[in-house]
Design a protein around this motif. Structure first.
Motif, PDB file in Angstrom:
ATOM      1  N   SER A  32       7.535  79.855 -23.721  1.00 40.56           N
ATOM      2  CA  SER A  32       7.205  80.016 -25.147  1.00 40.56           C
ATOM      3  C   SER A  32       6.407  78.810 -25.626  1.00 40.56           C
ATOM      4  O   SER A  32       6.694  77.671 -25.219  1.00 40.56           O
ATOM      5  CB  SER A  32       8.484  80.124 -25.986  1.00 40.56           C
ATOM      6  OG  SER A  32       9.228  81.257 -25.595  1.00 40.56           O
ATOM      7  N   TYR A  49       5.387  79.883 -33.808  1.00 39.22           N
ATOM      8  CA  TYR A  49       6.127  80.025 -32.548  1.00 39.22           C
ATOM      9  C   TYR A  49       5.663  81.290 -31.868  1.00 39.22           C
ATOM     10  O   TYR A  49       5.681  82.374 -32.455  1.00 39.22           O
ATOM     11  CB  TYR A  49       7.620  80.104 -32.852  1.00 39.22           C
ATOM     12  CG  TYR A  49       8.507  79.746 -31.681  1.00 39.22           C
ATOM     13  CD1 TYR A  49       9.190  78.538 -31.647  1.00 39.22           C
ATOM     14  CD2 TYR A  49       8.685  80.626 -30.612  1.00 39.22           C
ATOM     15  CE1 TYR A  49      10.005  78.197 -30.577  1.00 39.22           C
ATOM     16  CE2 TYR A  49       9.502  80.297 -29.537  1.00 39.22           C
ATOM     17  CZ  TYR A  49      10.164  79.080 -29.533  1.00 39.22           C
ATOM     18  OH  TYR A  49      10.976  78.746 -28.473  1.00 39.22           O
ATOM     19  N   THR A  51       6.843  83.299 -28.879  1.00 36.58           N
ATOM     20  CA  THR A  51       7.877  83.427 -27.855  1.00 36.58           C
ATOM     21  C   THR A  51       7.361  84.211 -26.650  1.00 36.58           C
ATOM     22  O   THR A  51       6.575  85.158 -26.803  1.00 36.58           O
ATOM     23  CB  THR A  51       9.153  84.091 -28.429  1.00 36.58           C
ATOM     24  OG1 THR A  51      10.154  84.118 -27.397  1.00 36.58           O
ATOM     25  CG2 THR A  51       8.912  85.507 -28.933  1.00 36.58           C
ATOM     26  N   ALA A  55      14.430  89.924 -27.496  1.00 38.33           N
ATOM     27  CA  ALA A  55      15.583  90.807 -27.307  1.00 38.33           C
ATOM     28  C   ALA A  55      15.245  92.235 -27.744  1.00 38.33           C
ATOM     29  O   ALA A  55      16.066  93.130 -27.581  1.00 38.33           O
ATOM     30  CB  ALA A  55      16.769  90.265 -28.121  1.00 38.33           C
ATOM     31  N   SER A  89      10.795  91.314 -35.526  1.00 39.04           N
ATOM     32  CA  SER A  89      12.193  91.752 -35.422  1.00 39.04           C
ATOM     33  C   SER A  89      12.910  91.312 -36.686  1.00 39.04           C
ATOM     34  O   SER A  89      12.361  90.563 -37.500  1.00 39.04           O
ATOM     35  CB  SER A  89      12.858  91.166 -34.172  1.00 39.04           C
ATOM     36  OG  SER A  89      13.397  89.897 -34.441  1.00 39.04           O
TER      37      SER A  89
HETATM   38  C1  BTN Z   1      13.945  88.665 -31.133  1.00 41.00           C
HETATM   39  O1  BTN Z   1      14.075  88.925 -29.934  1.00 41.00           O
HETATM   40  O2  BTN Z   1      14.550  89.315 -32.012  1.00 41.00           O
HETATM   41  C2  BTN Z   1      13.032  87.566 -31.587  1.00 41.00           C
HETATM   42  C3  BTN Z   1      12.555  86.654 -30.494  1.00 41.00           C
HETATM   43  C4  BTN Z   1      13.611  85.678 -30.046  1.00 41.00           C
HETATM   44  C5  BTN Z   1      13.129  84.734 -28.989  1.00 41.00           C
HETATM   45  C6  BTN Z   1      14.210  83.785 -28.535  1.00 41.00           C
HETATM   46  S1  BTN Z   1      14.533  82.468 -29.673  1.00 41.00           S
HETATM   47  C7  BTN Z   1      15.458  81.593 -28.474  1.00 41.00           C
HETATM   48  C8  BTN Z   1      14.782  81.801 -27.142  1.00 41.00           C
HETATM   49  N1  BTN Z   1      13.773  80.786 -26.896  1.00 41.00           N
HETATM   50  C9  BTN Z   1      12.552  81.312 -26.884  1.00 41.00           C
HETATM   51  O3  BTN Z   1      11.522  80.639 -26.696  1.00 41.00           O
HETATM   52  N2  BTN Z   1      12.582  82.613 -27.103  1.00 41.00           N
HETATM   53  C10 BTN Z   1      13.941  83.098 -27.215  1.00 41.00           C
END
Ligand code: BTN
Length: 140
Positions: A32, A49, A51, A55, A89
């Motif tokens: 990420s 951010y 990612t 989820a 999300s």
């Molecule tokens: C979701 O799935 O509802 C939103 C994305 C969540 C991403 C998570 S935050 C903690 C972990 N670290 C990251 O870089 N991404 C996941």
């Protein structure tokens, strides 16, 4: 010879005394990417951010973050926190951590996070929160 001696003495000391700076582009162990814009004099900052994982099955979108750092400009290894408001999300993630800089000047953000997902009933609260750790290294 004097120049070499000066460099040998000054460079390690300079790196060792450097303060960790949150401003920049960071990547964690999941791949990420996070951009932190300038930290203001009050210690607050914003950024974005991206990612690498989610989820949900929805398409991942770059999402805004808002945070605060303690004692901006004063501490070598400051603590901070930020939240990410996911744009794809209903979840929210809160990160807390500390910025470290080693004797070579290499910076890392050591964090823990809580991800709260939306559930339809408070009866499902027991399964609504994920927790984890994450280490970010500077890529720019
Ligand atoms: C979701 O799935 O509802 C939103 C994305 C969540 C991403 C998570 S935050 C903690 C972990 N670290 C990251 O870089 N991404 C996941």
């Amino acid at each position: 010879c004097c120049l070499l001696l000066t460099l040998a003495l000054f460079v390690p000391c300079h790196a060792a005394s450097r303060k960790c700076d949150l401003h920049g582009l960071w990547r964690n162990e999941l791949g990420s990417n996070m951009t932190v814009l300038a930290v203001n004099t009050a210690g607050t900052f914003s950024g974005s951010y991206h990612t690498a994982v989610a989820a949900t099955n929805k398409q991942i979108l770059v999402s805004p973050l808002q945070g605060a750092q303690q004692h901006p400009g004063a501490k070598r290894h400051p603590t901070f926190g930020f939240t990410v408001q996911w744009q794809f999300s209903d979840s929210t993630t809160a990160f807390v951590g500390q910025c470290f800089v080693d004797h070579r000047g290499k910076e890392t953000l050591e964090t823990m996070w809580l991800l709260r997902e939306e559930v339809l009933s408070h009866k499902d609260t027991w399964k609504a929160t994920r927790v984890g750790t994450s280490i970010f290294t500077r890529i720019k």
